[in-house]
Write a protein that holds these residues in place. Structure first.
Motif, PDB file in Angstrom:
ATOM      1  N   ALA A 157       0.988  -1.286   0.050  1.00  0.00           N
ATOM      2  CA  ALA A 157       0.119   0.022  -0.193  1.00  0.00           C
ATOM      3  C   ALA A 157       0.767   1.312  -0.099  1.00  0.00           C
ATOM      4  N   VAL A 158       1.947   1.389   0.799  1.00  0.00           N
ATOM      5  CA  VAL A 158       2.988   2.357   0.869  1.00  0.00           C
ATOM      6  C   VAL A 158       3.489   2.757  -0.562  1.00  0.00           C
ATOM      7  N   LEU A 159       4.035   1.639  -1.180  1.00  0.00           N
ATOM      8  CA  LEU A 159       4.641   1.849  -2.089  1.00  0.00           C
ATOM      9  C   LEU A 159       3.672   2.179  -3.432  1.00  0.00           C
ATOM     10  N   ILE A 160       2.574   1.628  -3.389  1.00  0.00           N
ATOM     11  CA  ILE A 160       1.513   2.256  -4.737  1.00  0.00           C
ATOM     12  C   ILE A 160       0.996   3.538  -4.358  1.00  0.00           C
ATOM     13  N   TYR A 161       0.764   3.987  -2.812  1.00  0.00           N
ATOM     14  CA  TYR A 161       0.570   5.299  -2.654  1.00  0.00           C
ATOM     15  C   TYR A 161       1.782   6.296  -3.068  1.00  0.00           C
ATOM     16  N   THR A 162       2.896   5.876  -2.727  1.00  0.00           N
ATOM     17  CA  THR A 162       3.926   6.871  -2.893  1.00  0.00           C
ATOM     18  C   THR A 162       4.201   6.990  -4.405  1.00  0.00           C
ATOM     19  N   ALA A 163       3.902   5.806  -5.383  1.00  0.00           N
ATOM     20  CA  ALA A 163       4.214   6.038  -6.811  1.00  0.00           C
ATOM     21  C   ALA A 163       3.265   6.828  -7.437  1.00  0.00           C
ATOM     22  N   PHE A 164       1.978   6.698  -6.872  1.00  0.00           N
ATOM     23  CA  PHE A 164       0.796   7.396  -7.667  1.00  0.00           C
ATOM     24  C   PHE A 164       0.578   8.757  -6.848  1.00  0.00           C
ATOM     25  N   MET A 165       0.920   9.083  -5.787  1.00  0.00           N
ATOM     26  CA  MET A 165       0.561  10.272  -4.822  1.00  0.00           C
ATOM     27  C   MET A 165       1.623  11.072  -4.561  1.00  0.00           C
ATOM     28  N   ILE A 166       2.454  10.424  -3.595  1.00  0.00           N
ATOM     29  CA  ILE A 166       3.601  11.327  -3.074  1.00  0.00           C
ATOM     30  C   ILE A 166       4.578  11.777  -4.165  1.00  0.00           C
ATOM     31  N   TYR A 167       4.960  10.817  -4.917  1.00  0.00           N
ATOM     32  CA  TYR A 167       5.950  11.262  -6.010  1.00  0.00           C
ATOM     33  C   TYR A 167       5.462  12.220  -6.952  1.00  0.00           C
ATOM     34  N   PRO A 168       4.319  12.110  -7.514  1.00  0.00           N
ATOM     35  CA  PRO A 168       3.757  12.782  -8.318  1.00  0.00           C
ATOM     36  C   PRO A 168       3.685  14.287  -7.763  1.00  0.00           C
ATOM     37  N   LEU A 169       3.190  14.530  -6.363  1.00  0.00           N
ATOM     38  CA  LEU A 169       2.849  15.568  -5.722  1.00  0.00           C
ATOM     39  C   LEU A 169       4.249  16.356  -5.413  1.00  0.00           C
ATOM     40  N   CYS A 170       5.447  15.593  -5.068  1.00  0.00           N
ATOM     41  CA  CYS A 170       6.643  16.454  -4.721  1.00  0.00           C
ATOM     42  C   CYS A 170       7.352  16.801  -6.436  1.00  0.00           C
ATOM     43  N   ASP A 171       7.226  15.890  -7.177  1.00  0.00           N
ATOM     44  CA  ASP A 171       7.554  16.224  -8.600  1.00  0.00           C
ATOM     45  C   ASP A 171       6.826  17.671  -9.086  1.00  0.00           C
ATOM     46  N   SER A 172       5.497  17.640  -8.881  1.00  0.00           N
ATOM     47  CA  SER A 172       5.041  18.884  -9.077  1.00  0.00           C
ATOM     48  C   SER A 172       5.408  20.205  -8.428  1.00  0.00           C
ATOM     49  N   LEU A 173       5.542  20.210  -7.081  1.00  0.00           N
ATOM     50  CA  LEU A 173       6.070  21.128  -6.325  1.00  0.00           C
ATOM     51  C   LEU A 173       7.590  21.328  -6.967  1.00  0.00           C
ATOM     52  N   TRP A 174       8.375  20.388  -7.130  1.00  0.00           N
ATOM     53  CA  TRP A 174       9.829  20.814  -7.676  1.00  0.00           C
ATOM     54  C   TRP A 174       9.536  21.496  -8.952  1.00  0.00           C
ATOM     55  N   LEU A 175       8.906  21.011  -9.895  1.00  0.00           N
ATOM     56  CA  LEU A 175       8.428  21.820 -11.372  1.00  0.00           C
ATOM     57  C   LEU A 175       7.927  23.214 -10.970  1.00  0.00           C
ATOM     58  N   SER A 176       7.293  23.441  -9.849  1.00  0.00           N
ATOM     59  CA  SER A 176       6.870  24.878  -9.554  1.00  0.00           C
ATOM     60  C   SER A 176       8.123  25.850  -9.567  1.00  0.00           C
ATOM     61  N   LEU A 177       9.223  25.356  -8.976  1.00  0.00           N
ATOM     62  CA  LEU A 177      10.495  26.076  -8.428  1.00  0.00           C
ATOM     63  C   LEU A 177      11.382  26.226  -9.740  1.00  0.00           C
ATOM     64  N   ASN A 178      10.935  25.487 -10.744  1.00  0.00           N
ATOM     65  CA  ASN A 178      11.688  25.678 -11.954  1.00  0.00           C
ATOM     66  C   ASN A 178      11.037  26.654 -13.059  1.00  0.00           C
ATOM     67  N   ASN A 179      11.864  26.696 -14.040  1.00  0.00           N
ATOM     68  CA  ASN A 179      11.162  27.474 -15.404  1.00  0.00           C
ATOM     69  C   ASN A 179      11.973  27.050 -16.526  1.00  0.00           C
ATOM     70  N   LYS A 180      11.509  27.334 -17.773  1.00  0.00           N
ATOM     71  CA  LYS A 180      12.612  27.234 -19.055  1.00  0.00           C
ATOM     72  C   LYS A 180      13.713  28.049 -19.319  1.00  0.00           C
ATOM     73  N   GLY A 181      14.792  27.723 -19.238  1.00  0.00           N
ATOM     74  CA  GLY A 181      16.060  28.534 -19.457  1.00  0.00           C
ATOM     75  C   GLY A 181      16.031  29.152 -20.871  1.00  0.00           C
ATOM     76  N   ILE A 182      17.318  29.799 -20.988  1.00  0.00           N
ATOM     77  CA  ILE A 182      17.360  30.482 -22.313  1.00  0.00           C
ATOM     78  C   ILE A 182      17.639  29.565 -23.526  1.00  0.00           C
ATOM     79  N   ASN A 183      18.327  28.380 -23.230  1.00  0.00           N
ATOM     80  CA  ASN A 183      18.726  27.386 -24.093  1.00  0.00           C
ATOM     81  C   ASN A 183      17.660  26.363 -24.288  1.00  0.00           C
ATOM     82  N   GLY A 184      16.509  26.497 -23.528  1.00  0.00           N
ATOM     83  CA  GLY A 184      15.361  25.731 -23.526  1.00  0.00           C
ATOM     84  C   GLY A 184      15.515  24.653 -22.466  1.00  0.00           C
ATOM     85  N   GLY A 185      16.538  24.501 -21.565  1.00  0.00           N
ATOM     86  CA  GLY A 185      16.536  23.547 -20.603  1.00  0.00           C
ATOM     87  C   GLY A 185      15.845  23.912 -19.279  1.00  0.00           C
ATOM     88  N   GLN A 186      15.653  23.351 -18.425  1.00  0.00           N
ATOM     89  CA  GLN A 186      15.034  23.558 -17.207  1.00  0.00           C
ATOM     90  C   GLN A 186      16.110  24.167 -16.205  1.00  0.00           C
TER      91      GLN A 186
END
Length: 305
Positions: free
Chosen positions: A18-47
């Motif tokens: 249950a912990v593995l499934i919850y982590t894979a489908f809830m916790i990891y996407p949540l953390c990844d989304s929060l990390w993505l909100s702290l980044n942006n597209k650079g001049i060369n197109g990278g993050q």
């Protein structure tokens, strides 16, 4: 001091999947989304990492702040209508059904049935019903003598959001009703019978005895309504589309996030700003849950003990 023994292996065996499934489908996407909100597209197109700059942009630049505050205001109104209509009606229905009236099981089934229907189906059906060209709303209102009040409810900026909120109330009122009913049934019959012997009316029994005893459930229903409303998306999208018309009058945070993250028509997709909107939604929901946990719930525990 008593020394704690090792954690039983069988507990880890049962919790592990249950912990593995919850982590894979809830916790990891949540953390990844929060990390993505702290980044942006650079001049060369990278993050590149930009910290809270995306959040500052969301609140300061009119391109983002204007639709965001509009969506937030609409979402607050969406929530207020549910709190003012759905939960009191659910409590009233639960109080009536708790009196064990004849056919109460049938009434429970009828009221709860819309809850298990797909939100997309509900939105499509109500869109047909309220259609000003071939919908049956005008005929029904004419039968009851209110034909002059008929209007394209979903097509007017002043009524679209309220209409959608009431449709959502109609669909979901069965959930608070069942929660309140379960709490009322748990109240010992001796308390109610003693109050009746003392000459208390039905209203006094409910207000002075039953309602104080179900206050924890009232708080739980309120926080569930808050979380559900600030995560709402499907009904607005099914009836009004991603633009949440007319003129964004029914736009809420869920539809605003969808357009921002995935793009829609002339609006290009921006996953970084979309994740920022999702982060703000998470913060708003966390604030509401914390107020419930450390305010309402702790107060109820102090009263009980």
């Amino acid at each position: 001091m008593r020394k704690r023994g090792p954690i039983p292996i069988h507990i880890l065996v049962f919790l592990g999947p249950a912990v593995l499934i919850y982590t894979a489908f809830m916790i990891y996407p949540l953390c990844d989304s929060l990390w993505l909100s702290l980044n942006n597209k650079g001049i060369n197109g990278g993050q590149i990492f930009v910290g809270i700059q995306n959040y500052l942009t969301l609140f300061s630049q009119e391109q983002w702040s204007r639709p965001f505050w509009n969506a937030l205001r609409n979402n607050v109104l969406f929530f207020v209508i549910h709190m003012a209509a759905q939960n009191p009606v659910g409590l009233l229905l639960a109080a009536l059904l708790a009196r064990r009236i004849r056919g109460s099981s049938i009434y429970r089934t009828i009221i709860f049935t819309p809850t298990i229907l797909s939100v997309v189906i509900v939105g499509f059906i109500w869109k047909l019903i309220l259609n000003p060209a071939w919908g049956i709303s005008r005929t029904l209102m004419t039968i009851v003598g209110l034909g002059n009040l008929d209007a394209p409810w979903l097509g007017l900026e002043s009524t679209a959001l309220v209409t959608l909120s009431l449709i959502s109330v109609w669909q979901n009122v069965g959930i608070p009703m069942m929660l309140f009913l379960a709490a009322l049934i748990r109240i010992p019959d001796d308390l109610v019978e003693a109050a009746r012997v003392d000459g208390a009316s039905g209203w006094k029994i409910f207000w002075r005895i039953q309602f104080p005893l179900i206050l924890p459930t009232v708080g739980l229903v309120a926080v569930l309504t808050f979380v559900g409303n600030f995560n709402a998306f499907e009904l607005i999208y099914a009836t009004q589309g991603a633009l949440a018309g007319p003129n964004f009058a029914s736009d809420i945070l869920g539809t605003f996030f969808f357009r921002t993250f995935f793009g829609y028509q002339l609006q290009p997709a921006d996953p970084f700003m979309g994740s920022t909107v999702a982060g703000v939604m998470l913060i708003i929901i966390l604030i509401g849950v914390l107020i419930y946990s450390f305010g309402w719930q702790r107060r109820q525990q102090q009263i009980q003990f």
